[in-house]
Enzyme design. Structure first.
Site: not given
Length: 199
Positions: A33, A35-38, A40, A107
């Site tokens: 997803g 960056s910032g989608s959550g 991690s 990715s």
């Protein structure tokens, strides 16, 4: 070009034996997803829940591997492809060891995700699309990267001047701009239970 003077050595402990000992199947949960989608945050929470259930598990984070294994790579398209290729091979080792690996990587390219999927046996690769509207990701901007990309300080940033190719048939979709962390985690755990990866 790889060396021809190598031989694969099989051990006495098979993947199946490890799975039987641990009491669960092994697989990679591939969180993809923007960056910032959550990705991690969600992967860490799922890992914690699995660990509490005595599941053999580990989390590989996109930033973390760039401190070591992939510290020689930048963010060009070629380097991004190599980044994902290496992680795919590492993920394969974890799955062979009987663990459930959680991999959280932007990715962005479908072909790279498919290349990783093709490393695994059927049902060992679980693609999880962490769906979140770009506007929301920019609002969150936990690392300040969107702001830098908008200001031209970062080139080739996914979602701004480089594409993110949405998964066509992921095993799971979690919408982090509409669901709570708890709801997303429960959905993933429920999937693993219903598909008999874990009890």
């Amino acid at each position: 070009m790889g060396s021809k003077n190598i031989t694969w050595h099989n051990g006495k402990i098979s993947k199946k034996l490890r799975q039987e000992k641990y009491g669960h199947k092994s697989a990679v949960l591939w969180f993809t997803g923007l960056s910032g989608s959550g990705k991690s945050t969600l992967a860490v929470d799922v890992e914690s829940r699995l660990f509490q259930k005595n599941i053999q598990t580990y989390h590989l984070d996109g930033d973390n591997v760039r401190f070591g294994l992939n510290k020689d790579l930048g963010f060009s398209k070629t380097d991004r492809i190599e980044n994902i290729r290496r992680i795919g091979e590492v993920a394969k080792l974890f799955v062979d060891s009987g663990q459930i690996l959680l991999a959280s990587f932007i990715s962005p390219y479908k072909i790279d995700r498919e290349s990783v999927r093709n490393l695994f046996e059927e049902q060992e690769f679980i693609e999880i699309y962490v769906k979140c509207d770009l506007t929301e990701c920019e609002k969150r901007d936990p690392k300040g990267l969107y702001k830098k990309a908008r200001n031209g300080e970062i080139k080739g940033f996914t979602g701004i001047d480089d594409p993110y190719e949405v998964p066509e048939n992921p095993e799971l979709v979690v919408e982090t701009d509409k669901m709570t962390l708890e709801e997303c985690t429960k959905k993933i755990i429920r999937y693993l239970q219903e598909k008999h990866y874990i009890k």
